[in-house]
Design an enzyme around this catalytic site. Structure first.
Site: not given
Length: 316
Positions: A29, A181, A156
C-alpha cells in the site's frame, strides 16, 4: 545479463504479460511495495496488496487503477508483525495457488528506544525477518501448487556492511537503530538465499530470489496522491541526489524483474545497475556473508524456534 526473451532486452516500462497469475505483495500500500504492485498490475496478473490498514490499501488500489487500465487488484488484511494472525490471513487469500509472494513489508526505526512486537520480538527483526519467515511457512502449499512459484525477498543495501550477531539476534544487549535495521534486512536476505538452497535440495519447482531497490528517495519519487505526494520544491531539492540514487518507482524495478523474468534463477540477487544504487535492474554477485552455510543454518533454526515452525517447510 538475463532478459525476458532472447530477442527482446528487459524493458522496465513494458513488463511481460502474466494474465491468470496471482501475486501477493506484503506492504503493497505504500513506498517501494506500492510501485511493485502498480508495475506488476500492468502485467495483467491479479495483485494482492497485503496490508494491515484497509483505508490505505483502498487508496493504493484506487491509485493503481487510475494508472493501470484494467488493473486487477485486491486487499488482504495482513499484519506481518502479528505471527499468530498469519495462518488465518493466508486462508483468507482464498486461492488455489499463488504464483509469487514479494516479501516487502518492513519497518525502520531512526531513534531509540528499542520497541517490540505484540509477540515480544524486537520490532524490526520481528517484522522484517520473522514475520516473512513465518508467512512463507503458511504460503508453501500455495506456492508449490503454482507451475513456477517464486518467493522474492526485498533486501537492502544496508545489509552489505552488517554481520549477524547470532547470540543477540534481537539486539537486547546493544540496540542501535540503524545497525539493528541493517541486521534485520541481512537476516531476511540470508533467509532468502538459504530458502532457495533448501528448495533445490528438495527438488521443488519454487524459486527463492533476493532483490533490493538500491537508494530510493521520496523526493525523487513521482506523486501518487493520496498514497504519496512530492511537491515541486521537494523534487527540485532532490535532483542533485539523482546522480547517485533514484525514486521508489525505479527502486521497484529489480523486484518486479525478479518476479516476472522467466530467465531469473533461484538464489540470485538483483539490484540497480549503477553501483547497486540506481538504474535498470541487473544480476549482482552475492556477498559471501549472506550465504555462509553455518550462519544460515543457525539463523534458520533460531527463527524456527522463535516463530514455532518446524524446520522443514511444506514445499514440494
Amino acid at each position: 545479463m538475463s532478459s525476458a526473451s532472447p530477442n527482446r532486452p528487459w524493458d522496465v516500462h513494458r513488463v511481460p504479460p502474466a494474465e491468470g497469475r496471482t501475486f501477493l505483495v506484503t506492504g503493497g500500500n505504500a513506498g517501494i511495495g506500492y510501485f511493485v504492485a502498480e508495475q506488476l498490475a500492468a502485467s495483467g496478473a491479479v495483485v494482492v496488496l497485503g496490508s494491515r490498514d484497509a483505508a490505505k490499501a483502498d487508496a493504493a488500489m484506487a491509485s493503481i487503477r487510475s494508472h493501470v487500465a484494467g488493473a486487477h487488484v485486491r486487499h488482504l488484511q495482513l499484519d506481518i508483525a502479528d505471527l499468530a494472525s498469519l495462518k488465518a490471513a493466508v486462508e483468507r487469500l482464498d486461492v488455489d495457488r499463488l504464483d509469487a509472494v514479494v516479501h516487502n513489508a518492513g519497518i525502520a526505526l531512526d531513534d531509540p528506544p528499542r520497541r517490540e512486537t505484540e509477540d515480544g520480538h524486537e520490532l524490526m527483526f520481528g517484522t522484517n525477518h520473522l514475520g516473512h519467515f513465518a508467512l512463507t511457512r503458511w504460503l508453501a502449499p500455495l506456492l508449490s501448487a503454482a507451475p513456477a512459484g517464486r518467493v522474492v525477498t526485498v533486501g537492502s543495501f544496508a545489509a552489505r556492511s552488517e554481520r549477524l550477531d547470532l547470540d543477540d539476534l534481537q539486539s537486547t544487549r546493544d540496540f542501535r537503530p540503524k545497525r539493528t535495521y541493517g541486521r534485520s534486512k541481512l537476516a531476511q536476505m540470508s533467509f532468502g538465499f538459504e530458502l532457495d538452497r533448501r528448495l533445490r535440495a528438495a527438488g521443488s519447482t519454487v524459486l527463492s530470489v533476493v532483490a533490493h531497490p538500491g537508494g530510493a528517495l521520496d523526493s525523487l519519487t513521482p506523486s501518487r496522491p493520496p498514497v504519496h505526494t512530492t511537491s515541486p520544491g521537494e523534487r527540485l531539492r532532490g535532483l542533485p541526489a539523482g546522480l547517485l540514487v533514484q525514486g521508489k518507482d525505479a527502486g521497484a524495478w529489480p523486484i518486479v524483474r525478479a518476479v516476472l523474468d522467466p530467465e531469473v534463477r533461484g538464489g540470485e540477487l538483483w539490484g540497480p545497475r549503477v553501483f547497486g544504487l540506481r538504474g535498470t535492474p541487473r544480476r549482482e554477485p552475492v556477498p559471501s556473508h549472506m550465504t555462509d552455510p553455518a550462519v544460515a543454518a543457525r539463523l534458520w533454526a533460531a527463527s524456527g524456534e522463535l516463530v514455532g515452525a518446524e524446520p522443514h517447510f511444506a514445499f514440494r
